[in-house]
Scaffold this active site. Structure first.
Site, PDB file in Angstrom:
ATOM      1  N   LYS A  18       1.414  -3.295   6.404  1.00 27.43           N
ATOM      2  CA  LYS A  18       1.884  -3.081   5.039  1.00 27.43           C
ATOM      3  C   LYS A  18       3.375  -2.758   4.992  1.00 27.43           C
ATOM      4  CE  LYS A  18      -1.897  -4.158   2.985  1.00 27.43           C
ATOM      5  NZ  LYS A  18      -1.966  -5.393   2.170  1.00 27.43           N
TER       6      LYS A  18
ATOM      7  N   SER B 188       0.854  -1.183   0.000  1.00 25.63           N
ATOM      8  CA  SER B 188       0.000   0.000   0.000  1.00 25.63           C
ATOM      9  C   SER B 188       0.892   1.236   0.000  1.00 25.63           C
ATOM     10  CB  SER B 188      -0.871  -0.003   1.264  1.00 25.63           C
ATOM     11  OG  SER B 188      -1.543   1.234   1.446  1.00 25.63           O
TER      12      SER B 188
ATOM     13  N   TYR C  70      -2.895  -0.946  10.230  1.00 21.33           N
ATOM     14  CA  TYR C  70      -2.803  -1.239   8.798  1.00 21.33           C
ATOM     15  C   TYR C  70      -1.427  -0.854   8.269  1.00 21.33           C
ATOM     16  CZ  TYR C  70      -4.035  -1.269   3.823  1.00 21.33           C
ATOM     17  OH  TYR C  70      -4.070  -1.508   2.464  1.00 21.33           O
TER      18      TYR C  70
END
Length: 226
Positions: free
Chosen positions: A152, A135, A148
């Site tokens: 990533k 990401s 998150y």
């Protein structure tokens, strides 16, 4: 005939890629946690493809899924670790432990389990590309999505190390897919997500990009064309 395996293929980017690769003549294998959605996609794509329910956080389910695919169409030429979750927007100290754990389990442990299930067969064959979906938040950060971001950034490191372990002929690539109008983006951006391309339009450019990846790309940290 080329074979692509896509995790999280029943919605969002995974669904768009499954349809895109099938339209280009690839055999598509894939999984999602929603059994009815997996069955619907399997029916839509047709008999030569294989889409089933599998939770990538379950070692037992992934082992059974891998055994099923490998016994059928065989090892994938392209393995897309796409399945992912994002936490609900919150400062880190307000994120419930169970939410943090679930993001870690899907986004990092799921990648490990899928690689563990399929890479030995790809290595035995001597060819194949693993694309681990990262990401923009795997290369930068924003507030309220720390779990998150953590996963990533982890995908980037995991993929770089994996690339050093693979024998010649194989590749591991970390891919930033860009900013796409998905359910995941809406959970963070709200209505502003509509300013970005939807998965179907995104896949028109990205599927051909993925088709061209090969051993030469091992260890690369790439960004999908927009």
């Amino acid at each position: 005939m080329k074979h692509v395996l896509i995790t999280g293929c029943t919605r969002g980017l995974g669904l768009a890629m499954a349809r895109g690769f099938a339209a280009k003549g690839w055999t598509v294998s894939g999984c999602g946690t929603n059994g009815s959605a997996a069955a619907a996609l399997a029916k839509e794509l047709g008999e030569k493809h294989r889409v089933t329910r599998c939770d990538v956080t379950s070692a037992e389910e992934v082992a059974a899924f891998a055994a099923d695919i490998l016994a059928g169409v065989g090892a994938p030429d392209l393995l897309l670790n796409n399945a992912a979750l994002i936490n609900r927007n919150a400062p880190l100290w307000e994120v419930p432990p169970e939410d943090f754990s679930r993001v870690i389990d899907v986004n990092l442990k799921g990648v490990h389990l899928i690689c563990r299930g399929f890479l030995p067969a790809m290595i035995a064959r001597g060819t194949g590309v693993v694309v681990n979906f990262s990401s923009g938040w795997g290369r930068s950060t924003s507030p309220e999505v720390a779990p998150y971001c953590c996963t990533k950034w982890g995908v980037e490191g995991l993929t770089s190390a994996l690339a050093q372990e693979l024998p010649a002929g194989l590749a591991a690539v970390a891919l930033n897919p860009g900013i796409i109008d998905t359910d995941m983006l809406r959970s963070s951006f709200g209505s502003a997500s509509s300013a970005y391309p939807d998965p179907a339009h995104w896949a028109i450019k990205v599927v051909p990009f993925l088709e061209k990846l090969g051993a030469k790309d091992n260890g690369a940290a790439l960004t999908a064309p927009q």
